[in-house]
Design an enzyme around this catalytic site. Sequence first.
Site, mmCIF file in Angstrom:
data_model
loop_
_atom_site.group_PDB
_atom_site.id
_atom_site.type_symbol
_atom_site.label_atom_id
_atom_site.label_comp_id
_atom_site.label_asym_id
_atom_site.label_seq_id
_atom_site.Cartn_x
_atom_site.Cartn_y
_atom_site.Cartn_z
ATOM 1 N N ARG A 126 0.820 -1.228 0.000
ATOM 2 C CA ARG A 126 0.000 0.000 0.000
ATOM 3 C C ARG A 126 0.849 1.272 0.000
ATOM 4 N NH1 ARG A 126 -3.425 -2.865 3.772
ATOM 5 N NH2 ARG A 126 -5.106 -3.832 2.569
ATOM 6 N N LYS A 148 3.321 11.529 -10.862
ATOM 7 C CA LYS A 148 2.475 10.684 -11.715
ATOM 8 C C LYS A 148 3.222 9.395 -12.018
ATOM 9 C CE LYS A 148 -0.526 13.782 -14.284
ATOM 10 N NZ LYS A 148 -0.842 14.318 -15.627
ATOM 11 N N GLU A 190 10.040 18.075 -24.266
ATOM 12 C CA GLU A 190 9.374 18.361 -22.980
ATOM 13 C C GLU A 190 9.987 19.601 -22.323
ATOM 14 O OE1 GLU A 190 6.662 16.775 -21.975
ATOM 15 O OE2 GLU A 190 6.772 14.642 -22.461
ATOM 16 N N LYS A 232 7.343 23.129 -13.226
ATOM 17 C CA LYS A 232 6.489 21.981 -12.902
ATOM 18 C C LYS A 232 6.164 21.962 -11.411
ATOM 19 C CE LYS A 232 5.418 17.220 -13.735
ATOM 20 N NZ LYS A 232 5.640 16.019 -14.503
ATOM 21 N N GLU A 242 -4.248 17.132 -10.592
ATOM 22 C CA GLU A 242 -4.785 17.544 -11.893
ATOM 23 C C GLU A 242 -6.302 17.733 -11.899
ATOM 24 O OE1 GLU A 242 -2.732 15.870 -15.332
ATOM 25 O OE2 GLU A 242 -4.578 16.065 -16.479
ATOM 26 N N ARG A 246 -2.914 21.668 -13.711
ATOM 27 C CA ARG A 246 -1.894 20.671 -14.086
ATOM 28 C C ARG A 246 -2.138 20.122 -15.491
ATOM 29 N NH1 ARG A 246 1.106 15.989 -10.472
ATOM 30 N NH2 ARG A 246 2.383 15.263 -12.205
ATOM 31 N N ASN A 250 -0.054 18.910 -20.200
ATOM 32 C CA ASN A 250 -0.338 17.963 -21.283
ATOM 33 C C ASN A 250 -0.404 18.644 -22.647
ATOM 34 O OD1 ASN A 250 -0.598 15.530 -19.792
ATOM 35 N ND2 ASN A 250 -2.492 16.339 -18.954
ATOM 36 N N HIS A 253 -0.112 16.587 -25.745
ATOM 37 C CA HIS A 253 -0.099 15.163 -25.394
ATOM 38 C C HIS A 253 -1.321 14.381 -25.881
ATOM 39 C CE1 HIS A 253 3.398 16.239 -23.113
ATOM 40 N NE2 HIS A 253 3.517 15.044 -22.576
ATOM 41 N N HIS A 257 -0.322 11.128 -27.737
ATOM 42 C CA HIS A 257 -0.669 9.770 -27.307
ATOM 43 C C HIS A 257 -1.400 9.012 -28.415
ATOM 44 C CE1 HIS A 257 -0.340 10.839 -22.736
ATOM 45 N NE2 HIS A 257 0.820 10.670 -23.309
ATOM 46 N N HIS A 271 8.294 8.997 -27.660
ATOM 47 C CA HIS A 271 7.302 9.809 -26.950
ATOM 48 C C HIS A 271 7.562 11.313 -27.144
ATOM 49 C CE1 HIS A 271 4.497 11.155 -23.901
ATOM 50 N NE2 HIS A 271 5.469 11.816 -23.301
HETATM 51 P P1 NAD Z 1 12.773 5.578 -21.715
HETATM 52 O O1 NAD Z 1 12.742 5.422 -20.266
HETATM 53 O O2 NAD Z 1 12.277 4.471 -22.564
HETATM 54 O O3 NAD Z 1 14.263 5.940 -22.155
HETATM 55 C C1 NAD Z 1 14.555 6.066 -23.524
HETATM 56 C C2 NAD Z 1 15.694 5.108 -23.933
HETATM 57 O O4 NAD Z 1 16.916 5.638 -23.454
HETATM 58 C C3 NAD Z 1 15.579 3.702 -23.364
HETATM 59 O O5 NAD Z 1 16.020 2.802 -24.331
HETATM 60 C C4 NAD Z 1 16.557 3.710 -22.195
HETATM 61 O O6 NAD Z 1 17.098 2.438 -21.930
HETATM 62 C C5 NAD Z 1 17.614 4.641 -22.703
HETATM 63 N N1 NAD Z 1 18.363 5.369 -21.682
HETATM 64 C C6 NAD Z 1 17.879 5.912 -20.535
HETATM 65 N N2 NAD Z 1 18.839 6.609 -19.915
HETATM 66 C C7 NAD Z 1 19.956 6.487 -20.668
HETATM 67 C C8 NAD Z 1 21.281 6.996 -20.564
HETATM 68 N N3 NAD Z 1 21.630 7.815 -19.586
HETATM 69 N N4 NAD Z 1 22.170 6.653 -21.526
HETATM 70 C C9 NAD Z 1 21.813 5.864 -22.565
HETATM 71 N N5 NAD Z 1 20.576 5.362 -22.734
HETATM 72 C C10 NAD Z 1 19.659 5.684 -21.792
HETATM 73 O O7 NAD Z 1 11.956 6.855 -22.211
HETATM 74 P P2 NAD Z 1 11.873 8.381 -21.740
HETATM 75 O O8 NAD Z 1 11.856 9.161 -22.992
HETATM 76 O O9 NAD Z 1 12.833 8.719 -20.685
HETATM 77 O O10 NAD Z 1 10.434 8.424 -21.045
HETATM 78 C C11 NAD Z 1 9.255 8.192 -21.792
HETATM 79 C C12 NAD Z 1 8.198 7.696 -20.852
HETATM 80 O O11 NAD Z 1 7.960 8.685 -19.829
HETATM 81 C C13 NAD Z 1 6.880 7.447 -21.504
HETATM 82 O O12 NAD Z 1 6.378 6.195 -21.080
HETATM 83 C C14 NAD Z 1 5.984 8.558 -20.977
HETATM 84 O O13 NAD Z 1 4.625 8.185 -20.902
HETATM 85 C C15 NAD Z 1 6.565 8.798 -19.633
HETATM 86 N N6 NAD Z 1 6.302 10.144 -19.091
HETATM 87 C C16 NAD Z 1 5.785 10.226 -17.840
HETATM 88 C C17 NAD Z 1 5.553 11.466 -17.275
HETATM 89 C C18 NAD Z 1 5.051 11.568 -15.868
HETATM 90 O O14 NAD Z 1 4.704 12.673 -15.434
HETATM 91 N N7 NAD Z 1 5.027 10.498 -15.116
HETATM 92 C C19 NAD Z 1 5.851 12.631 -18.000
HETATM 93 C C20 NAD Z 1 6.393 12.509 -19.271
HETATM 94 C C21 NAD Z 1 6.610 11.245 -19.819
HETATM 95 N N1 GLY Z 2 3.593 15.093 -17.537
HETATM 96 C C1 GLY Z 2 2.365 15.680 -17.125
HETATM 97 C C2 GLY Z 2 2.201 15.799 -15.650
HETATM 98 O O1 GLY Z 2 3.078 15.451 -14.895
HETATM 99 O O2 GLY Z 2 1.178 16.240 -15.211
#
Ligand code: NAD
Ligand code: GLY
Length: 374
Positions: A126, A148, A190, A232, A242, A246, A250, A253, A257, A271
């Site tokens: 939990r 998030k 971003e 942020k 949100e 907040r 997006n 987005h 998406h 992404h």
């Molecule tokens: P990711 O985590 O897939 O990383 C991209 C690639 O880079 C992967 O292949 C990873 O192995 C590689 N990588 C990571 N760090 C590295 C480094 N230092 N050196 C070499 N390679 C490295 O993708 P991302 O772009 O970081 O994140 C995208 C995800 O984040 C999506 O799923 C998206 O929905 C999510 N997201 C979430 C929020 C939130 O608020 N929670 C906000 C924006 C995006």
């Molecule tokens: N990436 C959008 C949020 O954190 O609200």
Amino acid sequence: MTALARETVRVELPARGYDITIGAHLTEELGTRLNPLLTRPKTAVVTDTTVAGFHLAKLQASLNAAGMTHDTIVLPAGEASKSFAQLAQLCDRLLGAGIERNDAILAFGGGVIGDLAGFAAAVLRRGVGLIQVPTTLLAQVDSSVGGKTAINSPRGKNLIGAFHQPLAVFADISLLGTLPARQLRAGYAEVVKYGLLGDARLFDWLDANASLVVALQVPELVRAIASCCRAKATIVARDETETSERALLNLGHTFAHALEAATGYGDKLLHGEAVAIGMAMAFRLSAALGYCSAADARRVESHLANIGLPTAITDVTDDLPSASSLLDIMRQDKKARRGGIVLILVRGIGKAFVAVDIADSRILSFLEAELNRS
Ligand code: NAD
Ligand code: GLY
């Protein structure tokens, strides 16, 4: 090191506030930095194969030097890991590692690892503690901050998740040196989002300095990441879950998406690239509806294109989805209200707003025009 080489940004939340520390070579200091945050010298590191290959050894050395016992769980790299199957395995391994409710796990990776490990932390016993050590530019400016967490459903992205704030975020810019240039550019989408949604002066600064940021020049990179985290943090402090403001985070987005779902969440469209296209689309739709000037929409397109980011779906694939299939995916968006699509539109650069009353037929004709761009 310059005076700007390290910055701390506070996320002010009642009883759940935390610091985001931004700077070079933080991984080597993590063992000592974590000690005061944990109730005992024990953690579990969750990472992916790629990050582990480049950076795990120095993280482990730092934990060992600080006398911290730790298990390491290495998951497959890539968006496909944000699944129920990986979540189930991860929770089982964390329980097997003896992680208790008062412990904290450490997410060491990009947004995929941060979102998945974050969701596991939210539901395990939990709720256990979470430390975010983001390793991509995208994760350092966005996904590691604000609480998030989520996995994907076959019906759409991030549809299953929870709000679960970390205890701390450590954004080590030295880790970005191994990130492929394409991933770095995708993360930059971003970064510029924060200027486009609410801070025209940040956009102006980025317009002049973006090439230095993506070239990983330390002062500009730290300044850009800190500016985004500050923006942020301000929004999250005012609207953690949100209910209103907040949603502006997006920007781009809802389109993004849908494009990611339509292109299969793979290498065809990352992404951040989808977000770049989505933001350009949000500006073009806003201009078409008379909310913002066509000049602003063109300025945003040129800024993104100069960095090497796509600005239209026709830039990345000839295998185009239909407008109606994109509209169907957009209806599943988390912001949807009473079945209606909610879009983030703009009245100009730095002036985003929530639009709830754009008719589906208008969105459909816009999507058709986008798919026919030459
Ligand atoms: P990711 O985590 O897939 O990383 C991209 C690639 O880079 C992967 O292949 C990873 O192995 C590689 N990588 C990571 N760090 C590295 C480094 N230092 N050196 C070499 N390679 C490295 O993708 P991302 O772009 O970081 O994140 C995208 C995800 O984040 C999506 O799923 C998206 O929905 C999510 N997201 C979430 C929020 C939130 O608020 N929670 C906000 C924006 C995006
Ligand atoms: N990436 C959008 C949020 O954190 O609200």
